[in-house]
Design an enzyme around this catalytic site. Structure first.
Site, short mmCIF file in Angstrom:
data_model
loop_
_atom_site.label_atom_id
_atom_site.label_comp_id
_atom_site.label_asym_id
_atom_site.label_seq_id
_atom_site.Cartn_x
_atom_site.Cartn_y
_atom_site.Cartn_z
N ASP A 185 1.34 14.25 19.66
CA ASP A 185 1.38 15.41 18.96
C ASP A 185 2.91 16.03 19.10
O ASP A 185 3.59 15.58 20.05
CB ASP A 185 0.61 16.68 19.42
CG ASP A 185 0.71 17.93 18.60
OD1 ASP A 185 0.80 17.41 17.30
OD2 ASP A 185 0.14 18.77 19.02
N HIS B 61 6.67 11.03 12.01
CA HIS B 61 5.42 10.08 12.17
C HIS B 61 6.28 8.34 12.33
O HIS B 61 5.83 7.65 13.41
CB HIS B 61 4.69 10.06 11.25
CG HIS B 61 4.00 11.27 10.90
ND1 HIS B 61 3.41 11.99 12.07
CD2 HIS B 61 3.67 11.88 9.64
CE1 HIS B 61 2.79 13.16 11.42
NE2 HIS B 61 2.99 13.08 10.45
N LEU C 257 -4.34 -5.15 28.81
CA LEU C 257 -4.58 -3.58 28.77
C LEU C 257 -5.51 -3.90 27.62
O LEU C 257 -5.18 -4.40 26.54
CB LEU C 257 -3.17 -2.95 28.25
CG LEU C 257 -3.29 -1.71 27.88
CD1 LEU C 257 -3.52 -0.88 28.98
CD2 LEU C 257 -2.01 -1.16 27.18
#
Ligand code: IPE
Ligand code: IPE
Ligand code: MG
Length: 248
Positions: free
Chosen positions: A24, A41, A135
């Protein structure tokens, strides 16, 4: 500096298996620079790279990133389409490197609402990284925790109607097994950037006993060091799961 933090957290030993992040603060990062929100972004993609690399180096097994919520569909159309374009760009640009690093990408959420171009790019990313064993990276897109639980209820109800399951057999495992995150252990650590103290409809079921680390760092400024600091903070916690322990 970051190598020192990494060394310390590896010595401590108890690395969280699953780290989830509410990414955020992109809009605020852009506003502070007098730029349109989209620039925040775009810059946030660098932080995604930092988080993924840091997670691999720390030996985290699962990294779940909240990239776009069901509520984010209500943002201005221009911002939504900028976010979808960035996602396409990320998918195409990163697939090779992610594969080489041993990262297996899963994209979870209500993808029916996502446009065909973006879905295609996402498929390339998922297929191209299939089998990565270092991962598991869950990208949560068009994801909402409540919607996920509603969807699970519907799936279970259908199984009951079809005679595949008895109503009394619905237990916590059955619900967990009907969520997007089926088979993934619950997050041990939740990180939220930009200082907001809320869950914003993220992983409502799965976060039941997750440790939370809130940092004021805005997402585009997030680095592997910040991830390591969050893990060190986690390692100082005493997880009780409602029980009493030797220290209490
Ligand atoms: C997070 O940054 C990215 C998404 C929710 C898609 P924001 O866009 O929410 O940035 P702020 O919270 O307005 O600063
Ligand atoms: C949560 O951030 C969603 C994502 C990070 C994708 P928001 O910025 O949408 O959440 P609110 O509006 O601050 O609760
Ligand atoms: Mg926000």
């Amino acid at each position: 500096m970051s190598e020192d933090l990494l060394h310390r957290l590896l010595l401590n030993g108890d690395v969280p298996r699953h780290v989830a992040i509410i990414m955020d603060g992109n809009g605020r990062w852009a506003r502070q620079r007098g730029l349109p929100r989209q620039f925040g972004h775009k810059e946030g993609m660098k932080a995604v790279r930092e988080a993924v690399e840091g997670a691999v180096d720390a030996g985290v097994e699962v990294l779940t990133l909240f990239a776009f919520s069901t509520e984010n569909w209500q943002r201005p159309r221009q911002e939504v389409s900028a976010l979808m374009s960035l996602l396409q760009f990320y998918a195409r640009q990163e697939v090779k490197e992610l594969r080489e690093k041993g990262v297996e990408v899963h994209v979870l959420g209500e993808l029916d609402r996502v446009d065909a171009h973006t879905r295609k790019a996402v498929d390339v990313l998922v297929d191209g990284t299939n089998g990565g064993s270092k991962l598991r990276l869950n990208l949560m897109i068009s994801y909402g925790g409540r919607e996920e639980i509603v969807r699970a209820a519907r799936l279970l109800a259908r199984r009951v109607a079809e005679g595949d399951l008895a109503a009394d057999e619905i237990d916590e495992d059955a619900v967990s097994g009907s969520l997007f995150t089926v088979g993934v252990p619950d997050p041990d650590l939740l990180i939220r950037t930009s200082g907001e103290l809320r869950i914003s409809n993220f992983l409502l079921w799965q976060l039941a006993y997750t440790e939370m680390h809130i940092t004021s760092v805005l997402w585009p400024d997030f680095t592997r060091e910040n991830l390591f600091e969050a893990i060190l903070d986690y390692q100082r916690r005493e997880r009780r799961f409602g029980r009493v322990t030797a220290n209490s």
